[in-house]
Design a protein around this motif. Structure first.
Motif, mmCIF file in Angstrom:
data_model
loop_
_atom_site.group_PDB
_atom_site.id
_atom_site.type_symbol
_atom_site.label_atom_id
_atom_site.label_comp_id
_atom_site.label_asym_id
_atom_site.label_seq_id
_atom_site.Cartn_x
_atom_site.Cartn_y
_atom_site.Cartn_z
ATOM 1 N N GLY A 142 0.791 -1.228 0.000
ATOM 2 C CA GLY A 142 0.000 0.000 0.000
ATOM 3 C C GLY A 142 0.818 1.270 0.000
ATOM 4 O O GLY A 142 2.028 1.268 -0.224
ATOM 5 N N THR A 143 0.126 2.362 0.273
ATOM 6 C CA THR A 143 0.744 3.682 0.255
ATOM 7 C C THR A 143 1.136 4.121 1.654
ATOM 8 O O THR A 143 0.675 3.554 2.653
ATOM 9 C CB THR A 143 -0.236 4.732 -0.315
ATOM 10 N N LEU A 144 1.951 5.160 1.727
ATOM 11 C CA LEU A 144 2.319 5.703 3.029
ATOM 12 C C LEU A 144 1.110 6.297 3.741
ATOM 13 O O LEU A 144 1.038 6.288 4.968
ATOM 14 C CB LEU A 144 3.417 6.763 2.878
ATOM 15 N N THR A 145 0.148 6.791 2.976
ATOM 16 C CA THR A 145 -1.036 7.407 3.564
ATOM 17 C C THR A 145 -1.796 6.432 4.456
ATOM 18 O O THR A 145 -2.331 6.816 5.488
ATOM 19 C CB THR A 145 -1.974 7.928 2.451
ATOM 20 N N SER A 146 -1.843 5.173 4.083
ATOM 21 C CA SER A 146 -2.594 4.178 4.860
ATOM 22 C C SER A 146 -1.686 3.233 5.643
ATOM 23 O O SER A 146 -2.156 2.208 6.151
ATOM 24 C CB SER A 146 -3.509 3.379 3.931
ATOM 25 N N LEU A 147 -0.434 3.569 5.783
ATOM 26 C CA LEU A 147 0.516 2.686 6.466
ATOM 27 C C LEU A 147 0.123 2.427 7.920
ATOM 28 O O LEU A 147 0.208 1.292 8.393
ATOM 29 C CB LEU A 147 1.935 3.264 6.407
ATOM 30 N N ASN A 148 -0.320 3.445 8.650
ATOM 31 C CA ASN A 148 -0.662 3.243 10.063
ATOM 32 C C ASN A 148 -1.765 2.198 10.238
ATOM 33 O O ASN A 148 -1.725 1.398 11.167
ATOM 34 C CB ASN A 148 -1.093 4.561 10.710
ATOM 35 N N VAL A 149 -2.729 2.187 9.341
ATOM 36 C CA VAL A 149 -3.817 1.204 9.423
ATOM 37 C C VAL A 149 -3.267 -0.204 9.208
ATOM 38 O O VAL A 149 -3.617 -1.146 9.926
ATOM 39 C CB VAL A 149 -4.925 1.535 8.396
ATOM 40 N N ARG A 150 -2.383 -0.352 8.241
ATOM 41 C CA ARG A 150 -1.803 -1.681 7.982
ATOM 42 C C ARG A 150 -0.869 -2.098 9.111
ATOM 43 O O ARG A 150 -0.768 -3.284 9.440
ATOM 44 C CB ARG A 150 -1.119 -1.685 6.618
ATOM 45 N N MET A 151 -0.190 -1.134 9.736
ATOM 46 C CA MET A 151 0.631 -1.452 10.905
ATOM 47 C C MET A 151 -0.249 -1.945 12.046
ATOM 48 O O MET A 151 0.107 -2.902 12.743
ATOM 49 C CB MET A 151 1.450 -0.227 11.336
ATOM 50 N N ALA A 152 -1.399 -1.307 12.235
ATOM 51 C CA ALA A 152 -2.319 -1.733 13.292
ATOM 52 C C ALA A 152 -2.824 -3.153 13.039
ATOM 53 O O ALA A 152 -2.905 -3.969 13.966
ATOM 54 C CB ALA A 152 -3.488 -0.753 13.393
ATOM 55 N N ALA A 153 -3.159 -3.460 11.793
ATOM 56 C CA ALA A 153 -3.606 -4.814 11.457
ATOM 57 C C ALA A 153 -2.495 -5.823 11.741
ATOM 58 O O ALA A 153 -2.751 -6.915 12.269
ATOM 59 C CB ALA A 153 -4.040 -4.888 9.997
ATOM 60 N N SER A 154 -1.268 -5.465 11.423
ATOM 61 C CA SER A 154 -0.136 -6.351 11.699
ATOM 62 C C SER A 154 0.040 -6.528 13.208
ATOM 63 O O SER A 154 0.326 -7.631 13.682
ATOM 64 C CB SER A 154 1.135 -5.787 11.063
ATOM 65 N N TRP A 155 -0.118 -5.433 13.947
ATOM 66 C CA TRP A 155 -0.002 -5.504 15.412
ATOM 67 C C TRP A 155 -1.003 -6.532 15.953
ATOM 68 O O TRP A 155 -0.664 -7.359 16.788
ATOM 69 C CB TRP A 155 -0.263 -4.130 16.026
ATOM 70 N N LEU A 156 -2.236 -6.479 15.448
ATOM 71 C CA LEU A 156 -3.260 -7.423 15.908
ATOM 72 C C LEU A 156 -2.889 -8.867 15.595
ATOM 73 O O LEU A 156 -3.199 -9.774 16.372
ATOM 74 C CB LEU A 156 -4.618 -7.076 15.286
ATOM 75 N N GLN A 157 -2.227 -9.090 14.476
ATOM 76 C CA GLN A 157 -1.789 -10.443 14.134
ATOM 77 C C GLN A 157 -0.722 -10.954 15.101
ATOM 78 O O GLN A 157 -0.563 -12.163 15.270
ATOM 79 C CB GLN A 157 -1.257 -10.482 12.706
ATOM 80 N N HIS A 158 -0.002 -10.053 15.739
ATOM 81 C CA HIS A 158 1.042 -10.444 16.689
ATOM 82 C C HIS A 158 0.517 -10.476 18.126
ATOM 83 O O HIS A 158 1.275 -10.700 19.062
ATOM 84 C CB HIS A 158 2.242 -9.494 16.579
ATOM 85 N N CYS A 159 -0.757 -10.270 18.298
ATOM 86 C CA CYS A 159 -1.391 -10.207 19.614
ATOM 87 C C CYS A 159 -1.872 -11.598 20.018
ATOM 88 O O CYS A 159 -3.069 -11.865 20.083
ATOM 89 C CB CYS A 159 -2.550 -9.207 19.547
ATOM 90 N N GLU A 160 -0.935 -12.483 20.286
ATOM 91 C CA GLU A 160 -1.266 -13.878 20.577
ATOM 92 C C GLU A 160 -1.908 -14.078 21.938
ATOM 93 O O GLU A 160 -2.681 -15.003 22.136
ATOM 94 C CB GLU A 160 -0.016 -14.744 20.453
ATOM 95 N N ASP A 161 -1.630 -13.192 22.877
ATOM 96 C CA ASP A 161 -2.200 -13.364 24.218
ATOM 97 C C ASP A 161 -3.473 -12.530 24.409
ATOM 98 O O ASP A 161 -3.967 -12.387 25.513
ATOM 99 C CB ASP A 161 -1.167 -13.041 25.297
ATOM 100 N N ARG A 162 -3.993 -11.966 23.313
ATOM 101 C CA ARG A 162 -5.235 -11.193 23.308
ATOM 102 C C ARG A 162 -5.149 -9.907 24.131
ATOM 103 O O ARG A 162 -6.162 -9.355 24.544
ATOM 104 C CB ARG A 162 -6.426 -12.030 23.755
#
Length: 152
Positions: free
Chosen positions: A52-72
């Motif tokens: 994606g673009t830099l404009t929407s990078l924070n949203v994609r970072m947040a989605a990635s963060w959630l994928q690494h949230c194994e302990d909920r």
């Protein structure tokens, strides 16, 4: 929260108040660290891994963060460590050493691209131009493309 720098600056007082509550809070992006809020600063180097673009990078970072949230738990040490370990290995800062072009050179490039493929899109031609090591800002290219197409 997922905030751009500009939006975080506009919400500065509210973010300070939230941080003072000692509530569990996570900020992706933003413009500065706030006491009491765990922050993950934007990293343009992750654009290659997240797309994606830099404009929407924070949203994609947040989605990635959630994928690494194994302990909920959004703000747990385990989640933070998992994401930061991944981000450190995935981050690849982009370096563009492209050669600037005059309007005439860009127009000539557009004309050649259209001549070689009548269905060449503005987006495809700009990507081709940048991939060739030359530079043109997106809105400038759009204006020159539209002007060139109007001359046909």
């Amino acid at each position: 929260m997922v905030l751009s720098e500009v939006y975080a600056k506009a919400m500065h007082a509210e973010l300070l108040a939230l941080g003072a509550l000692a509530a569990e809070a996570l900020l992706i992006g933003g413009d500065e660290d706030i006491a009491g809020i765990q922050r993950v600063a934007s990293d343009a180097g992750l654009r290659g891994a997240l797309g994606g673009t830099l404009t929407s990078l924070n949203v994609r970072m947040a989605a990635s963060w959630l994928q690494h949230c194994e302990d909920r738990r959004l703000t747990s040490t385990a989640t933070s460590n998992s994401w930061h370990q991944w981000a450190a290995s995935a981050s690849n800062p982009e370096r563009h050493n492209r050669e600037p072009m005059s309007d005439e050179e860009v127009i000539a490039f557009i004309k050649r691209g259209i001549a070689s493929s009548a269905r060449a899109s503005r987006t495809r031609l700009l990507r081709d131009l940048r991939d060739s090591g030359r530079a043109c800002e997106q809105s400038r290219f759009a204006g020159l493309f539209n002007r060139t197409m109007g001359q046909k």
